[in-house]
Structures are given as C-alpha cells and as structure tokens.
Design an enzyme around this catalytic site. Structure first.
Site, PDB file in Angstrom:
ATOM      1  N   LYS A   1      57.794  25.465  23.842  1.00  0.00           N
ATOM      2  CA  LYS A   1      58.010  25.250  25.264  1.00  0.00           C
ATOM      3  C   LYS A   1      56.647  25.201  25.956  1.00  0.00           C
ATOM      4  CE  LYS A   1      58.259  27.488  28.782  1.00  0.00           C
ATOM      5  NZ  LYS A   1      57.542  26.473  29.542  1.00  0.00           N
TER       6      LYS A   1
ATOM      7  N   GLU B   1      48.715  36.163  23.415  1.00  0.00           N
ATOM      8  CA  GLU B   1      47.347  35.923  23.912  1.00  0.00           C
ATOM      9  C   GLU B   1      47.459  35.914  25.426  1.00  0.00           C
ATOM     10  OE1 GLU B   1      44.696  35.764  22.158  1.00  0.00           O
ATOM     11  OE2 GLU B   1      45.399  35.372  20.133  1.00  0.00           O
TER      12      GLU B   1
ATOM     13  N   CYS C   1      41.139  32.001  30.012  1.00  0.00           N
ATOM     14  CA  CYS C   1      41.296  33.440  29.795  1.00  0.00           C
ATOM     15  C   CYS C   1      39.959  34.057  29.416  1.00  0.00           C
ATOM     16  CB  CYS C   1      42.301  33.668  28.681  1.00  0.00           C
ATOM     17  SG  CYS C   1      41.903  32.714  27.210  1.00  0.00           S
TER      18      CYS C   1
ATOM     19  N   GLU D   1      42.007  38.267  37.377  1.00  0.00           N
ATOM     20  CA  GLU D   1      41.456  36.988  36.926  1.00  0.00           C
ATOM     21  C   GLU D   1      41.256  36.086  38.140  1.00  0.00           C
ATOM     22  OE1 GLU D   1      44.608  35.854  34.027  1.00  0.00           O
ATOM     23  OE2 GLU D   1      42.907  35.430  32.734  1.00  0.00           O
TER      24      GLU D   1
HETATM   25  P1  NAD Z   1      52.121  31.950  32.788  1.00  0.00           P
HETATM   26  O1  NAD Z   1      52.314  33.265  32.143  1.00  0.00           O
HETATM   27  O2  NAD Z   1      52.593  31.753  34.163  1.00  0.00           O
HETATM   28  O3  NAD Z   1      52.832  30.818  31.924  1.00  0.00           O
HETATM   29  C1  NAD Z   1      52.623  30.694  30.535  1.00  0.00           C
HETATM   30  C2  NAD Z   1      53.863  30.103  29.904  1.00  0.00           C
HETATM   31  O4  NAD Z   1      54.936  31.006  30.095  1.00  0.00           O
HETATM   32  C3  NAD Z   1      54.302  28.781  30.497  1.00  0.00           C
HETATM   33  O5  NAD Z   1      54.811  27.971  29.479  1.00  0.00           O
HETATM   34  C4  NAD Z   1      55.409  29.185  31.448  1.00  0.00           C
HETATM   35  O6  NAD Z   1      56.350  28.172  31.678  1.00  0.00           O
HETATM   36  C5  NAD Z   1      56.033  30.328  30.690  1.00  0.00           C
HETATM   37  N1  NAD Z   1      56.770  31.261  31.533  1.00  0.00           N
HETATM   38  C6  NAD Z   1      56.539  31.573  32.830  1.00  0.00           C
HETATM   39  N2  NAD Z   1      57.459  32.472  33.255  1.00  0.00           N
HETATM   40  C7  NAD Z   1      58.256  32.735  32.199  1.00  0.00           C
HETATM   41  C8  NAD Z   1      59.396  33.576  32.013  1.00  0.00           C
HETATM   42  N3  NAD Z   1      59.886  34.321  32.985  1.00  0.00           N
HETATM   43  N4  NAD Z   1      59.967  33.597  30.795  1.00  0.00           N
HETATM   44  C9  NAD Z   1      59.486  32.839  29.795  1.00  0.00           C
HETATM   45  N5  NAD Z   1      58.429  32.021  29.914  1.00  0.00           N
HETATM   46  C10 NAD Z   1      57.823  31.966  31.105  1.00  0.00           C
HETATM   47  O7  NAD Z   1      50.580  31.620  32.618  1.00  0.00           O
HETATM   48  P2  NAD Z   1      49.815  30.287  33.049  1.00  0.00           P
HETATM   49  O8  NAD Z   1      49.570  30.354  34.505  1.00  0.00           O
HETATM   50  O9  NAD Z   1      50.478  29.063  32.495  1.00  0.00           O
HETATM   51  O10 NAD Z   1      48.465  30.439  32.216  1.00  0.00           O
HETATM   52  C11 NAD Z   1      47.412  31.169  32.668  1.00  0.00           C
HETATM   53  C12 NAD Z   1      47.369  32.523  32.005  1.00  0.00           C
HETATM   54  O11 NAD Z   1      47.291  32.347  30.584  1.00  0.00           O
HETATM   55  C13 NAD Z   1      46.152  33.314  32.384  1.00  0.00           C
HETATM   56  O12 NAD Z   1      46.490  34.654  32.585  1.00  0.00           O
HETATM   57  C14 NAD Z   1      45.249  33.163  31.154  1.00  0.00           C
HETATM   58  O13 NAD Z   1      44.299  34.183  31.026  1.00  0.00           O
HETATM   59  C15 NAD Z   1      46.240  33.141  30.059  1.00  0.00           C
HETATM   60  N6  NAD Z   1      45.669  32.525  28.854  1.00  0.00           N
HETATM   61  C16 NAD Z   1      45.355  33.337  27.807  1.00  0.00           C
HETATM   62  C17 NAD Z   1      44.783  32.785  26.662  1.00  0.00           C
HETATM   63  C18 NAD Z   1      44.404  33.664  25.508  1.00  0.00           C
HETATM   64  O14 NAD Z   1      44.167  33.124  24.425  1.00  0.00           O
HETATM   65  N7  NAD Z   1      44.316  34.981  25.661  1.00  0.00           N
HETATM   66  C19 NAD Z   1      44.535  31.417  26.593  1.00  0.00           C
HETATM   67  C20 NAD Z   1      44.868  30.621  27.691  1.00  0.00           C
HETATM   68  C21 NAD Z   1      45.455  31.203  28.811  1.00  0.00           C
END
Ligand code: NAD
Length: 479
Positions: A175, A251, A285, A382
């Site tokens: 997804k 992650e 991140c 962040e």
């Molecule tokens: P997010 O958590 O909002 O979304 C990530 C994913 O989760 C998306 O596919 C989203 O549709 C899904 N999602 C959102 N709400 C959900 C729910 N209630 N149930 C199930 N799935 C759900 O994060 P984002 O804004 O897309 O990405 C940014 C974040 O990701 C930042 O915090 C960043 O630090 C982190 N990130 C971490 C790494 C790592 O390797 N540690 C790498 C890239 C990004």
C-alpha cells in the site's frame, strides 16, 4: 513514456476499485491534479490478500536462483526506464529530476543486492550437548507480508521491502502513500514484465489507509507487517498487529542531530550539512533536524551554510537548474511555517529564508536559523522542510546530552578530524546509525534503521532479509 497504470494490481491483473471510486494525485509544484487512481476499499484489500495468500506456497517453493534472477531483471528494467520513472516521481512528489533519478538508481540497487542475497539463505547443523541429537536449523519465508510505504521516497522505500520479500519467498500486498502511488504502480508493471508470478506482488492504492490496512492486519493470513512512515501511525499499527501477533518491522520518524566539533574540517561539514539537510528538500527521516556547532566555529559555519542555502534555486522539479522542489502539500508547508514562526518569536534569527515562496505550489525558501531556543518545538519535532536551526555548544558532554535528548534515535551526524573523539562520540550517540564526516548514510549494503521511537528492525545489508524469514529447527536423534 508508456502508459502509467492507475488501477489496482491484484493476482497479476489490473482492475478498478470494486466501488469504481478514484482519487486525485496532485502535482505539488502546481497544486493541481495530475490524474486519478483507483480508490480501494477494505473488500479490494482483502481481494489482494487472497491473491497473495493463494500464491504463497508455490512462491516459497520457487528456486532461490530464479527469485534472484527476477529481481535482477527488474533491476535492469528499472535502469532501462530510469527517465520515465524519474519524471513520474518528480511530477507526483516534487523533488528535482536529478534527485529523482538518484532515488530511482538507489531503489534499483536494493533489487541488485537482494538478487544476490536470495541464494545465500543458509541454516545450520549441530550436535546436541549430550551428543545424542542432531539439531538442524533452516530458514523459511514468514508468509504473506503487508508493506506500507511513505510518500517521501516513493520507490526506494518500496524496493527496500519488496527486494528482501521476493528474495525470501514471501508474497505481498503493498500500500503506497496516497500522495505518491504512481511510482509504485509503474514498478508493479516492471516486476510483472521481469517475470514475477501472478499474485506474488499486489498493489492497492487508497485515500483511506486506516480503513484498508486494519482489516488486513486483523486477518490471520498476513504474517508480517513492514511499515515506513511516521512514529504516530507506526505505534497504531503495532497495536493492530498485536491481534494476530505479527512479525513487525518499522522505519519511523527521526530528529537527527548534526554535530560539528571545533576540530572539524569546515568545508566537509558545510558540504555534509547541505546533503543531510537538503536531500529531498529536507523531507527525509534522516534529515539533519538540529545542528549543534562548537562555539569556536559556529559563526563561520553559519555564515558559510547560509551562503550555500541562499544560492539554491527553488522551483518546479522538471525545470533545468532547479535545486529545491516544493514540499509535498499545504499541510507540510504549514507545519514548517509554524515551526519557524514559533522559533523566531522565541528569539531565533533567520540568516537566510524564513518564509514560504509565493505563487502556485508548496514551496518554502531554504532557511538557516541561529539563536534558536533549546525549547523551540523544532528541536523536538521533525521539521520535514528546508530549515537548518543552528545551536552552539561549548563541550562534548553538552553536545552528546543535547543530541540524545529526544525520543527518536534514527541517525546522527558527527564532524571531527580527531579519531579518538570520533569513536568516543559515535559510541555515546543513541542512534541506529552515525554519519561520520558524511551527510548521507543510506546504502543498500548497510543495515538501515533506528533505535528508541525511530523503529524496530533493519532494512538492507546482510540482515535485511531476516525480517522476511523465520527460523525452523528440526530435532533428530541419530539412533
Ligand atoms: P505517514 O505515517 O502519515 O504515512 C505513511 C504510510 O502510512 C502511508 O502509506 C499512509 O497512507 C499510511 N497510513 C497513514 N495512516 C494510516 C493508518 N491509520 N493506518 C494504516 N496506514 C496508514 O507518514 P508520511 O507522512 O507518509 O511519511 C513521513 C514520515 O515517514 C516521517 O515521519 C518520516 O520520518 C518517516 N520516514 C521514515 C523512514 C525511515 O526509514 N525511518 C523513511 C522515510 C520516511
């Protein structure tokens, strides 16, 4: 560019959502819709899971060499289409074309790496302590996996999971983030052309992730969750995964400290800060979120960094010469604006930037802040934007204490020319990764991941495949 698929991919077929619903994918540099894609509901997700579960047994029995060769062919196909993939990524995510090409190449490397790992899954044979039994240990795929990815690296965060899942013999439902589904859909097309059997990889796009993911996690057929995204959503998914006791890897977010000691090579430190801060417009991140600079070099470092940041060209990622694209959406830009506003109200000064860029799209000017109060919100959250707050420190203990004063623990950056200090501080920094005189740590051959609330497990490197394998032990008497 060949036609980009916009449907759901389940059981090797493209199809619309059962309800016929679609949602818009936006170009963040124009704040305009690019196209629509299928908007899956829970029934579509369960259909994808059925396809993955049906394919699991045959896929686990597929020869490892062939699993590796499919990944290798996908690696070649990604390179053959690197221009198309990069353009698509720039359009849906905003990063400049050169950076998008860089991400596509980086994403492909996970397939090359795990193509090689597919044939190196080993086990063990041991004599029991009393000499009577033989203990045979083998590895097997954990089973159908649910992969949930973020928008900031639309392809690489996917291949870092798909690569080891394919190599290990797991089928999967993916997804992608609702902001950036197109790169993943094009990748699914490539995987199919590379010879991946139907049902091994299934993609569902949705504007309602919560409604679609939860039923999958509660269904006993999924055995593994691999999630990259925010800590907040990660915590929720841990709770939901508890129901079926899933194997979970996460992650999550970061709040990386970037430490410049008095003996640092300042040229290297400024270059490192540009990379650690500005890769992906600060939407990473791993982004340097807090720059701690020794008081004896802080003025010079800030001046040089502000000069470099001020010379960056902000604009639409498809235009030549652009260094910095837009942020992902208005919510992302509003958060950056609020964090900077709050820090400035508390006494911080902007050496450069400090404002959104007017016009269409979600642009924000590259910004360097000094005199940032220690309790400013941006020290604890962040920023996810092109803003570099600089804080002075006077001794090593103070720098380490400040760096570790966060619930996150993904990566830290350390700049020093003193070898003993480099090792001493690296050991004291409470993060899963340290960039020593280096502003980028990502490498497919290295174990990427964090401690504390930055996550569980590692992706990439020799251990990346472990997240998709289980250990089975067979006890056998010889007589
Ligand atoms: P997010 O958590 O909002 O979304 C990530 C994913 O989760 C998306 O596919 C989203 O549709 C899904 N999602 C959102 N709400 C959900 C729910 N209630 N149930 C199930 N799935 C759900 O994060 P984002 O804004 O897309 O990405 C940014 C974040 O990701 C930042 O915090 C960043 O630090 C982190 N990130 C971490 C790494 C790592 O390797 N540690 C790498 C890239 C990004």
């Amino acid at each position: 560019m060949q036609n980009v698929p916009t449907g759901l991919f389940t059981g090797g077929k493209w199809r619309p959502a059962a309800s016929g619903a679609v949602f818009d994918v936006e170009d963040p540099s124009a704040a305009r819709s690019l196209c629509t894609v299928a908007d899956a509901g829970a029934d579509d997700a369960l259909d994808a899971l059925r396809a993955a579960a049906d394919a699991q047994q045959a896929w686990a029995a597929h020869p490892p060499r062939e699993r590796g060769e499919i990944l290798r062919r996908a690696y070649e196909l990604i390179h053959a289409r690197i221009d198309d993939l990069a353009l698509l990524m720039t359009l849906e995510m905003g990063k400049p074309l050169a950076e998008a090409r860089g991400e596509v190449a980086y994403a492909a490397e996970f397939f090359r790496w795990f193509a090689e790992e597919a044939v190196r899954i080993d086990g063990g044979y041991a004599v029991s302590a009393d000499g009577k039994d033989r203990l045979v240990v083998m590895r097997r795929p954990v089973g159908p996996a649910l992969l949930v990815t973020p928008w900031n690296f639309p392809l690489a965060m996917g291949t870092r999971k798909i690569g080891p899942a394919v190599a290990a013999g797991c089928t999967m439902v993916i997804k992608p983030a609702e902001q950036t589904p197109l790169s993943m859909l094009m990748l699914a097309q490539i995987m199919s052309e590379a010879g991946l059997p139907d049902g091994v990889l299934n993609v569902i796009t949705t504007s309602r992730p919560g409604e679609v993911v939860e039923p999958l996690l509660r269904d006993g057929r999924i055995r593994k969750l691999s999630f990259t995204g925010s800590t907040q959503v990660g915590k929720l998914l841990i709770e939901q995964s508890a129901q079926q006791v899933l194997k979970v890897s996460l992650e999550l977010g970061g709040n990386a400290p970037f430490i410049v000691c008095e003996d640092a090579d300042l040229d290297l430190a400024v270059e490192g800060a540009m990379q650690a801060k500005m890769r992906n417009m600060g939407e990473a991140c791993t982004a340097a979120n807090r720059l701690y600079v020794h008081e004896s070099v802080a003025g010079e470092f800030a001046r040089r960094l502000a000069e470099r940041m001020g010379s960056l060209v902000v604009g639409r990622g498809t235009e030549p010469g652009v260094d910095v694209g837009p942020l992902i959406d208005e919510a992302g830009r509003t958060k950056v604006r609020e964090l900077v506003g709050e820090a400035v109200a508390g006494g911080a000064k902007a050496l450069v930037g400090g404002e959104p860029v007017p016009g269409d799209g979600y642009f924000y000017a590259p910004t360097v802040l000094v005199d940032v109060p220690a309790d400013a919100r941006m020290m604890h959250e962040e920023i996810f934007g092109p803003v570099a707050p600089i804080i002075e420190f006077s001794d090593e203990d103070e720098a380490v204490a400040a760096a570790n004063a966060t619930e996150y623990g993904l990566v830290s950056y350390l700049f020093t020319e003193n070898l003993r200090r480099a090792f001493r501080l690296s050991e004291r920094l409470d993060t899963g990764m340290v960039g020593l005189n280096k502003g980028v740590v990502s490498n497919p051959a290295a174990p990427f991941g964090g401690v504390k609330q930055s996550g569980l497990g590692r992706e990439g490197g020799r251990v990346g495949i472990d997240e998709f394998l289980e250990t089975r032990y067979l006890a056998m008497p010889l007589s």
